[in-house]
Design an enzyme around this catalytic site. Structure first.
Site, PDB file in Angstrom:
ATOM      1  CB  SER A  85     -37.430   4.628-126.472  1.00 24.25           C
ATOM      2  OG  SER A  85     -37.041   5.048-127.762  1.00 24.25           O
ATOM      3  CE1 TYR A 129     -29.538   8.310-126.134  1.00 27.21           C
ATOM      4  CE2 TYR A 129     -30.905   9.768-127.473  1.00 27.21           C
ATOM      5  CZ  TYR A 129     -30.701   9.048-126.307  1.00 27.21           C
ATOM      6  OH  TYR A 129     -31.665   9.064-125.325  1.00 27.21           O
ATOM      7  CE  LYS A 164     -32.155   5.692-125.273  1.00 26.66           C
ATOM      8  NZ  LYS A 164     -32.275   4.856-124.056  1.00 26.66           N
TER       9      LYS A 164
END
Length: 283
Positions: free
Chosen positions: A132, A146, A150
């Site tokens: 992550s 983005y 994660k």
């Protein structure tokens, strides 16, 4: 001897984990879009199997896992490391950019995981390392899309940890902060070209110049993270979450304090939505 399956093994954390694992006497199924980039670094090592893998290709993921099993007989550690970043305000990201990012960072991780887990379940052991980011714990301006990939990895991993525990399979979410890899270079980072003038001078707009200036000046030492990964996989009781970097630790502590403060302010409203006499918590 452990057998590793590492995605994105040609550079960055993937290459460093491959190096550490081989040095410790472990075997590595090192995957990359071009396996020659792996053998070019590590040569013809007896414990290394370089395999072609585009994580967005599920059939190829199954073939890579099967090739690893044929060579080494088992897979003990799956390191879902492959991925890339997207810089830009959420509004600036196009649908195509978002879909392409999710195809690698989320759906690609799932495809590889589905390819490997049947072997781990069969052997009733294994350890999944899902990479992550501190951006999966705290939403930074300019990194929203983005970071959302994660955040997805974090949620999937928490559920997987509970689902896989009966089979003796452990899950660890790896949360690096800013490390001195090529993540901020154009080989690992896409920058949304649709820059909106209104964001200039705002936190999201300023992040573009920050990322350029911070490249190769990050505080984290990648080699130390790779060594830390070895500590985790050799621990009898590895963590569900493993933050790496002083910046990561600081952000997590600040985030916890902020959530606790906000909850205290809005606690009464939060509790007021239960049916009468059925509240499970008190003020």
């Amino acid at each position: 001897m452990k057998v590793w399956f590492i995605t994105g093994a040609s550079r960055g954390f993937g290459a460093l984990m491959t190096k550490e694992a081989l040095a410790s006497g472990d075997a590595v199924i090192a995957t990359a879009r071009n396996p020659k980039t792996v053998t070019g670094q590590f040569g013809d090592h007896p414990n290394l199997l370089a395999v072609a893998l585009d994580v967005t290709n599920e059939a190829q993921a199954k073939e890579a896992a099967a090739a690893g099993i044929a060579r080494f007989g088992r897979i003990d550690v799956l390191a879902n490391n492959a991925g890339y970043g997207l810089l830009g305000a959420v509004e600036e990201a196009t649908a195509e950019e978002v879909e392409r990012l999710y195809a690698t960072n989320v759906f690609g991780l799932l495809k590889v995981t589905r390819a490997v887990l049947p072997y781990m379940r069969r052997q009733r052991s294994g350890h999944v390392l899902n990479f992550s980011s501190i951006g999966g714990y705290f939403g930074y301006p300019g990194w929203g899309v983005y970071g959302s990939t994660k955040f997805a990895v974090e949620g999937l991993s928490e559920s997987m940890a509970a689902e896989l525990e009966p089979f003796g399979i452990k899950v660890t979410i790896v949360e690096p902060g800013f490390f001195r890899t090529d993540f901020l270079a154009d080989t690992s980072l896409a920058i949304s070209p649709a820059s909106i003038a209104d964001y200039e001078g705002t936190p999201a707009g300023n992040m573009r110049s920050f990322a350029a200036d911070a490249n190769h000046a990050q505080p984290g030492n990648p080699a130390k993270l790779a060594a830390g990964i070895m500590t985790i996989v050799n621990s009898p009781n590895p963590p569900l979450r493993m933050p790496f970097g002083s910046d990561t630790v600081a952000v997590i502590e600040e985030q916890h304090a902020s959530v606790e403060k906000e909850l205290a302010i809005w606690r009464q409203l939060a509790l007021s939505t239960d049916f009468p006499n059925e509240a499970t918590a008190s003020a």
